[in-house]
Design a protein around this motif. Structure first.
Motif, PDB file in Angstrom:
ATOM      1  N   HIS A 101      -2.877  -0.036  -6.649  1.00 37.89           N
ATOM      2  CA  HIS A 101      -2.432  -0.505  -5.333  1.00 37.89           C
ATOM      3  C   HIS A 101      -1.799   0.649  -4.569  1.00 37.89           C
ATOM      4  O   HIS A 101      -1.054   1.460  -5.122  1.00 37.89           O
ATOM      5  CB  HIS A 101      -1.438  -1.642  -5.535  1.00 37.89           C
ATOM      6  CG  HIS A 101      -0.940  -2.254  -4.269  1.00 37.89           C
ATOM      7  ND1 HIS A 101      -1.771  -2.840  -3.346  1.00 37.89           N
ATOM      8  CD2 HIS A 101       0.320  -2.361  -3.760  1.00 37.89           C
ATOM      9  CE1 HIS A 101      -1.057  -3.300  -2.335  1.00 37.89           C
ATOM     10  NE2 HIS A 101       0.207  -3.019  -2.558  1.00 37.89           N
ATOM     11  N   LYS A 102      -2.100   0.769  -3.286  1.00 35.34           N
ATOM     12  CA  LYS A 102      -1.632   1.845  -2.418  1.00 35.34           C
ATOM     13  C   LYS A 102      -2.064   3.220  -2.921  1.00 35.34           C
ATOM     14  O   LYS A 102      -1.332   4.204  -2.802  1.00 35.34           O
ATOM     15  CB  LYS A 102      -0.108   1.774  -2.271  1.00 35.34           C
ATOM     16  CG  LYS A 102       0.376   0.512  -1.564  1.00 35.34           C
ATOM     17  CD  LYS A 102       1.874   0.526  -1.339  1.00 35.34           C
ATOM     18  CE  LYS A 102       2.321  -0.733  -0.581  1.00 35.34           C
ATOM     19  NZ  LYS A 102       3.794  -0.757  -0.349  1.00 35.34           N
ATOM     20  N   LYS A 103      -3.265   3.265  -3.514  1.00 32.16           N
ATOM     21  CA  LYS A 103      -3.909   4.514  -3.918  1.00 32.16           C
ATOM     22  C   LYS A 103      -3.154   5.252  -5.027  1.00 32.16           C
ATOM     23  O   LYS A 103      -3.263   6.477  -5.158  1.00 32.16           O
ATOM     24  CB  LYS A 103      -4.088   5.452  -2.722  1.00 32.16           C
ATOM     25  CG  LYS A 103      -4.746   4.837  -1.506  1.00 32.16           C
ATOM     26  CD  LYS A 103      -6.182   4.462  -1.759  1.00 32.16           C
ATOM     27  CE  LYS A 103      -6.858   3.933  -0.494  1.00 32.16           C
ATOM     28  NZ  LYS A 103      -8.272   3.542  -0.710  1.00 32.16           N
ATOM     29  N   LYS A 104      -2.400   4.531  -5.829  1.00 26.33           N
ATOM     30  CA  LYS A 104      -1.657   5.185  -6.905  1.00 26.33           C
ATOM     31  C   LYS A 104      -2.607   5.740  -7.963  1.00 26.33           C
ATOM     32  O   LYS A 104      -3.582   5.097  -8.340  1.00 26.33           O
ATOM     33  CB  LYS A 104      -0.676   4.200  -7.550  1.00 26.33           C
ATOM     34  CG  LYS A 104       0.565   3.909  -6.707  1.00 26.33           C
ATOM     35  CD  LYS A 104       1.530   3.019  -7.454  1.00 26.33           C
ATOM     36  CE  LYS A 104       2.868   2.911  -6.719  1.00 26.33           C
ATOM     37  NZ  LYS A 104       2.751   2.341  -5.383  1.00 26.33           N
TER      38      LYS A 104
END
Length: 442
Positions: A364-367
């Motif tokens: 999530h959120k490009k982690k």
């Protein structure tokens, strides 16, 4: 203008009225009856130009279609075809006249009516049987006629290829009760299928003719005019009052590009299920900029029925229909893997837990995987050794060059009433399933 084949005042009056009202699509089928082809009402180029016009600008010219039920226009058209094939031309003509009256913007119905009128004076060889193009014929007129013939073949072909009773698309391994409906699109048949999720499993409740991208399927980049293939979810319901009338009764946006698309570097946005302009009942099989377009009465059924964020939409080149029991073994096999992930998470075994995540993981959120490892460690400490339960599990499988499982569940810790709803994308890498995306939804 004298019409070939003898005087027919009714035909002549209808044709003149069609042009006089500006509804040249009404005249299209009737001109076929007089062995001429009128310019098309709305070519794809014209449709594109009309996107910018507001409903107010075009309201005075639009002729509203009667508020008839979804699927009825097609059922009546196929009945006309059936009556014609049985040699019951008088009944077919009467049915076609009523259909064309009720749906004056249904081009294929108008063409069928024109053929039936023309058949009173000569034998016809095919749908839209008009003379070969001449020097005065426009390329767009010829294109419209070919598109209508293709639309007819797709509608008839889908009727002949009806799925077996109780069968489901193979992608639907399991749907949680919170998923009240599901949708599947078969691009090869130009068909959309609507399912209700009942206590006894998925039940097919309706299916509709649908148009896809001008250049077909397998979308890869922004602006390629192709419809994506994969597992998606409806994200919202757009109010038609906020849309240009090009989109008809409304729109249901999809979450393209999904995590698998992003992993593969695909780009683009704005992929919707939407309706048609007021002067087109249906669009050609290959007609959109990548969306899936349905006749307005059919889309209105979806707008009334499906729930944003919890309605999966599978878009496939060709659906593989199976009996529900045939996916049971695959579902149980994967569930064993998911339970092993849950066990590692409950026990706080980080080394074992991280073994379930792919090196190219993106959270999530490009982690990154390293960043996600920190998130998992914090969540594990917060659990404090409490067991977790996975509730309302759904498994949607997508198989093309790789085998992918889209998994959604509620994660509830022992002693808690609720918890986050999570979605994971798993890929089979060799003999192992690994997670390449995980995030919280809702």
């Amino acid at each position: 203008m004298a019409l070939p084949g003898g005087p027919d005042p009714t035909l002549r009056q209808r044709m003149i009225a069609g042009f006089a009202s500006g509804r040249r699509l009404v005249a299209l089928g009737l001109m076929a009856a007089s062995m001429l082809l009128a310019p098309p009402v709305l070519s794809q180029g014209t449709a594109s130009k009309n996107k910018g016009k507001s409903k107010a600008q075009r309201a005075s010219a639009a002729q509203p279609t009667p508020a008839l039920r979804d699927g009825q226009a097609e059922a009546r058209l196929l009945q006309v075809f059936q009556l014609t094939s049985e040699g019951r031309s008088r009944e077919a003509l009467a049915s076609a006249e009523r259909l064309a009256h009720d749906y004056p913007n249904f081009q294929l119905a108008q063409l069928a009516l024109g053929d039936l009128l023309s058949a009173r004076t000569r034998a016809l060889q095919r749908l839209g049987d008009v003379p070969a193009p001449t020097a005065t014929s426009t390329p767009s007129s010829t294109l419209v006629l070919e598109e209508l013939r293709t639309e007819s073949r797709q509608r008839v072909g889908a009727r002949r290829a009806r799925p077996a009773e109780h069968s489901i698309p193979s992608q639907f391994l399991q749907l949680a009760p919170r998923y009240r409906h599901a949708i599947a699109v078969d691009a090869a048949l130009s068909r959309l299928y609507l399912f209700e999720n009942t206590p006894k499993g998925l039940r097919l409740v309706a299916d509709y003719y649908a148009s896809v991208g001008k250049l077909g399927i397998e979308k890869t980049v922004e602006g390629d005019q192709r419809t994506p293939l994969g597992v998606y979810f409806i994200t919202s319901r757009l109010d038609p009052a906020t849309l240009r009338d090009f989109y008809g009764s409304g729109a249901l946006p999809l979450n393209y590009p999904n995590p698998l698309d992003q992993l593969r570097g695909k780009t683009g946005s704005g992929i919707w299920l939407h309706g048609t302009p007021p002067d087109q009942f249906a669009r050609a099989p290959l007609a959109t900029d990548g969306c899936v377009a349905l006749a307005n009465p059919d889309l209105e059924r979806l707008l009334r029925t499906v729930e944003p964020r919890s309605t999966p939409v599978v878009i496939a080149r060709q659906l593989n229909w199976v009996q529900p029991h045939s996916v049971q073994a695959d579902r149980q096999s994967f569930e064993a893997v998911l339970n092993a992930w849950r066990s590692a998470r409950t026990n706080g075994d980080m080394q074992r837990l991280m073994g379930f995540y792919a090196p190219d993981f993106q959270g999530h959120k490009k982690k990154t995987l390293a960043e996600w490892s920190t998130v998992l460690q914090a969540e594990t400490r917060a659990l404090g050794g409490r067991d977790i339960e996975l509730k309302d599990k759904s498994y949607l499988r997508w198989t093309d060059t790789t085998d992918t499982m889209v998994v959604t569940f509620g994660e509830v810790a022992e002693g808690a009433r609720t918890g986050p709803v999570k979605r994971q994308f798993w890929a089979r890498r060799g003999d192992r399933w690994q997670i390449f995306f995980e995030g919280v939804i809702g």
